[in-house]
Design an enzyme around this catalytic site. Structure first.
Site, mmCIF file in Angstrom:
data_model
loop_
_atom_site.group_PDB
_atom_site.id
_atom_site.type_symbol
_atom_site.label_atom_id
_atom_site.label_comp_id
_atom_site.label_asym_id
_atom_site.label_seq_id
_atom_site.Cartn_x
_atom_site.Cartn_y
_atom_site.Cartn_z
ATOM 1 N N GLU A 18 0.835 -1.212 0.000
ATOM 2 C CA GLU A 18 0.000 0.000 0.000
ATOM 3 C C GLU A 18 0.863 1.252 0.000
ATOM 4 O O GLU A 18 2.087 1.182 0.173
ATOM 5 C CB GLU A 18 -0.884 0.020 1.261
ATOM 6 C CG GLU A 18 -2.344 -0.344 1.023
ATOM 7 C CD GLU A 18 -3.150 0.831 0.484
ATOM 8 O OE1 GLU A 18 -2.546 1.832 0.059
ATOM 9 O OE2 GLU A 18 -4.391 0.745 0.487
ATOM 10 N N ASN A 159 -9.854 5.908 3.528
ATOM 11 C CA ASN A 159 -8.913 5.508 2.495
ATOM 12 C C ASN A 159 -8.438 6.706 1.677
ATOM 13 O O ASN A 159 -8.192 7.768 2.226
ATOM 14 C CB ASN A 159 -9.526 4.400 1.621
ATOM 15 C CG ASN A 159 -8.645 3.177 1.586
ATOM 16 O OD1 ASN A 159 -7.423 3.284 1.486
ATOM 17 N ND2 ASN A 159 -9.245 2.001 1.672
ATOM 18 N N ASP A 207 -9.979 2.404 -3.299
ATOM 19 C CA ASP A 207 -8.950 2.276 -2.273
ATOM 20 C C ASP A 207 -8.096 3.547 -2.314
ATOM 21 O O ASP A 207 -8.637 4.638 -2.252
ATOM 22 C CB ASP A 207 -8.139 1.000 -2.499
ATOM 23 C CG ASP A 207 -7.494 0.481 -1.227
ATOM 24 O OD1 ASP A 207 -6.931 1.280 -0.476
ATOM 25 O OD2 ASP A 207 -7.533 -0.738 -0.981
#
Length: 301
Positions: A18, A159, A207
């Site tokens: 991420e 997010n 996301d």
């Protein structure tokens, strides 16, 4: 509309990679593997087959790390566990300093930090979520020299965060809503104004995200195997195919900020899906024909 395809690059797969972030000063990419507590660095190279990443170093924290940010002082901030930590260059991870931690509800729900980003004025915005994704258990916070304040509550999975080139708009995703929202944003005070839906996804959930120099919003689609780019008016500009279902985030990297780096995950895939997606968990790259914005630095000096 553009149709693009991203290709995998050298770093080994992670569990939940991420938060890619380009460091102009070191000419390196940073990213995290959330549940493993890892912060990776790699140099961007340009080989015969296109852009690639050569791993440089990895730090291991003693807790999950949702995102990292760069400081004007040269330190790195980590939104890790339920705190924001300061990692000073050259010092052991064990000497990380806790800068701030939100007062969490006493409801028995374990939480952690998730995505985070620095605004154009040097403030950190960081969000939380419950491990079991309980609805409304997360929040979005702002950290600056005056301390930590809550900007939004009743969030489920805080997010993607990104600002328009002039800093007057904040793009934000609470993933289970299935959409990206846009707020009026005051760069002087860091306060939020009117909120409205910006883009609703037709599959998967939003996301991480990034904004390019033309004001387009590039959104990683968890469960969709793609990154979608939207014009500032919300119309679809590009679709980037990624051969991994769980696409987690994206960022522009390189000296010219013309390489889109995309992170993915194996988290949440069953064994059959993992066999069908051998590159899941890897980082992917493509050149979409646009450039990203400079990476803002947290104003710690």
């Amino acid at each position: 509309m553009l149709h693009l395809r991203a290709v995998p690059c050298s770093p080994l797969p992670g569990r939940l990679t991420e938060g890619p972030l380009w460091d102009d000063r070191h000419r390196q990419l940073l990213w995290v593997d959330i549940p493993e507590g890892l912060v990776h660095r790699a140099a961007l190279t340009d080989g015969e087959e296109g852009p690639d990443l050569a791993p440089v170093a990895t730090l291991r924290l003693d807790r999950p790390v949702g995102a990292v940010a760069l400081c004007a002082s040269g330190a790195v901030l980590a939104a890790a566990g339920t705190s924001v930590l300061r990692l000073d260059e050259g010092r052991p991870v064990a000497e990380a300093v806790e800068l701030a931690a939100p007062d969490l509800p006493d409801d028995g729900l374990p939480r952690r930090m998730n995505d985070a980003a620095v605004d154009p004025a040097g403030r950190l915005l960081a969000g939380t979520m419950a491990y079991d994704e309980s609805p409304g258990a997360g929040a979005l916070y702002r950290l600056d020299g005056d301390g930590l304040v809550t900007l939004l509550d009743s969030v489920t999975i805080s997010n993607g965060l990104g600002w328009s080139p002039d800093g007057s708009l904040l793009y934000y995703a609470d993933s289970p809503t299935g959409r990206v929202d846009v707020f009026a944003y005051d760069p002087e005070s860091g306060t939020l104004g009117d909120r409205r839906p910006f883009a609703v996804l037709d599959r998967g959930v939003p996301d991480g995200l990034t904004v390019d120099s033309a004001g387009r919003v590039w959104v990683a689609v968890w469960g969709g195997g793609e990154v979608l780019a939207f014009e500032a008016d919300g119309t679809l500009h590009a679709r980037v195919e990624v051969p991994a279902s769980h696409v987690t985030s994206c960022a522009f990297a390189g000296p010219a900020r013309d390489v889109l780096v995309i992170t993915t995950a194996t988290e949440g895939l069953d064994e059959e899906r993992r066999r069908a997606e051998p590159d899941a968990g890897r980082l992917f790259v493509c050149r979409p024909g646009t450039t990203g914005l400079p990476t803002p630095l947290y104003a710690d000096r």
